[in-house]
Design an enzyme around this catalytic site. Structure first.
Site, PDB file in Angstrom:
ATOM      1  N   SER A   1       0.823  -1.215   0.000  1.00 35.34           N
ATOM      2  CA  SER A   1       0.000   0.000   0.000  1.00 35.34           C
ATOM      3  C   SER A   1       0.855   1.261   0.000  1.00 35.34           C
ATOM      4  O   SER A   1       0.333   2.365  -0.195  1.00 35.34           O
ATOM      5  CB  SER A   1      -0.934   0.011   1.210  1.00 35.34           C
ATOM      6  OG  SER A   1      -0.206   0.071   2.422  1.00 35.34           O
ATOM      7  N   HIS A   2       2.180   1.114   0.216  1.00 31.86           N
ATOM      8  CA  HIS A   2       3.072   2.268   0.210  1.00 31.86           C
ATOM      9  C   HIS A   2       4.122   2.168  -0.895  1.00 31.86           C
ATOM     10  O   HIS A   2       5.120   2.884  -0.875  1.00 31.86           O
ATOM     11  CB  HIS A   2       3.778   2.396   1.565  1.00 31.86           C
ATOM     12  CG  HIS A   2       2.857   2.819   2.668  1.00 31.86           C
ATOM     13  ND1 HIS A   2       2.032   1.926   3.324  1.00 31.86           N
ATOM     14  CD2 HIS A   2       2.601   4.019   3.218  1.00 31.86           C
ATOM     15  CE1 HIS A   2       1.328   2.575   4.236  1.00 31.86           C
ATOM     16  NE2 HIS A   2       1.647   3.848   4.194  1.00 31.86           N
TER      17      HIS A   2
ATOM     18  N   GLU B   1      -4.631   0.333   2.733  1.00 33.64           N
ATOM     19  CA  GLU B   1      -5.012  -1.069   2.796  1.00 33.64           C
ATOM     20  C   GLU B   1      -6.495  -1.237   2.474  1.00 33.64           C
ATOM     21  O   GLU B   1      -6.892  -2.166   1.758  1.00 33.64           O
ATOM     22  CB  GLU B   1      -4.714  -1.634   4.186  1.00 33.64           C
ATOM     23  CG  GLU B   1      -3.244  -1.805   4.503  1.00 33.64           C
ATOM     24  CD  GLU B   1      -2.604  -2.919   3.686  1.00 33.64           C
ATOM     25  OE1 GLU B   1      -3.336  -3.813   3.190  1.00 33.64           O
ATOM     26  OE2 GLU B   1      -1.371  -2.893   3.544  1.00 33.64           O
TER      27      GLU B   1
END
Length: 338
Positions: free
Chosen positions: A47-48, A188
């Site tokens: 997610s990053h 997320e």
């Protein structure tokens, strides 16, 4: 594996640079952001990683982020350095300010880096890990947009309000934890939305305050929840205060209002504290470090794992084999170049 594609870390870096510079970001800013995107993907913090390019370009298209901002450094005191990011992304401001922070921490034992007027979208562990690699313990925190309801409430007040800590360890990876004070990172939940999956109970509520497992409902009409009920709510409040009013910057509610529902990267401040363990030691820094190692060993000897252990294991795999990202995500990112 047909629904994923393989990329080397170099290819991830080049993809990030192409997308960011295509949307007008200066080379120095694009390089700083590409480094943290590669780090996220490398450590399987999906997610990053590449996914964050979608958010970055949305913010650039919105026009609020300064593409050529030059961070301005102010030496506030012997222990405090302030960097005005000039409404650019935070990564370059941190890279510049952390050099001053490390020097001050070694001179005074403890020092603070304040970053004002920045757009921050990434995890905090890259910041604290980089300081731990220089032999410093570090603590970082930041608000975001008001997406999270307080314990017992139904309306968003807090951001995901992450906090990260790192402790240097000789001859190995530092001890690092990085977590949102929300039940989960917002990215997320967005990944669940993109894949059409229901989110786990306890992550969010709908507009009436009722529990919801529908990702779109939580993101668009409801609110996220803090972890640990009132305990996460209290920690989130602390971060709002320390990384907001204390440093003369925005709270998550103010950041959300500034965004005007454009869906861009949050604009606010960031607070990073650095500690020199040698300076604090009462004369035998090696013995103190050994006692810290005994603590870690007492954890791992009984089968428990240290935070970030999985991330470091993923890093070793990615350095050797590269990474795999969803084909649909790759296509969405490439569409940003058209």
């Amino acid at each position: 594996m047909a629904d994923t594609i393989a990329l080397s870390l170099s290819e991830v870096h080049q993809l990030a640079l192409r997308v960011l510079t295509h949307h007008g970001l200066s080379g120095t800013h694009a390089e700083a952001i590409a480094r943290v995107i590669v780090a996220g993907e490398r450590d399987e913090c999906h997610s990053h990683g590449v996914f964050r390019l979608l958010m970055c370009t949305r913010s650039l298209q919105d026009g609020k982020v300064s593409c050529h901002a030059e961070p301005k450094v102010t030496d506030r005191s012997a222990a405090i350095v302030v960097v005005d990011a000039q409404f650019g992304f935070s990564q370059l401001a941190f890279e510049i300010g952390s050099q001053h922070l490390a020097l001050k921490a070694r001179r005074t034992g403890i020092a603070a880096l304040v970053i004002n007027n920045c757009f921050h979208f990434s995890a905090l562990w890259p910041e604290v890990e980089s300081l731990a690699e220089q032999g410093l313990a570090a603590l970082a925190m930041t608000p975001s947009h008001a997406w999270v309801a307080p314990a017992g409430g139904s309306r968003p007040v807090f951001g995901t309000n992450p906090m990260a800590f790192a402790w240097p360890r000789p001859g190995g990876h530092p001890y690092v934890f990085d977590f949102a004070t929300s039940a989960v990172a917002r990215g997320e939940i967005d990944l669940y939305r993109r894949s059409g999956r229901a989110i786990p109970p306890g992550w969010g509520i709908d507009a009436t305050g009722a529990p919801s497992t529908d990702a779109a409902t939580v993101l668009q009409h409801g609110a996220m929840l803090t972890f640990g009920g009132h305990k996460g709510s209290a920690l989130s409040t602390m971060i709002e205060l320390l990384a907001g009013p204390l440093i003369g910057d925005l709270t998550s509610m103010e950041s959300k209002a500034l965004d005007g529902d454009a869906g861009g990267t949050p604009c606010h401040g960031e607070l990073i504290l650095a500690f020199d363990p040698t300076f604090f030691s009462q004369g035998d820094a090696r013995a103190d470090q050994a006692r810290a190692e005994q603590l870690f060993q007492a954890i791992t000897d009984q089968g428990a794992r240290l935070p970030s252990q999985r991330r470091f294991e993923a890093r070793a795999r990615s350095l050797a084999q590269g990474v795999r990202i969803p084909r649909a995500l790759r296509d969405d990112v490439l569409a940003l170049l058209r």
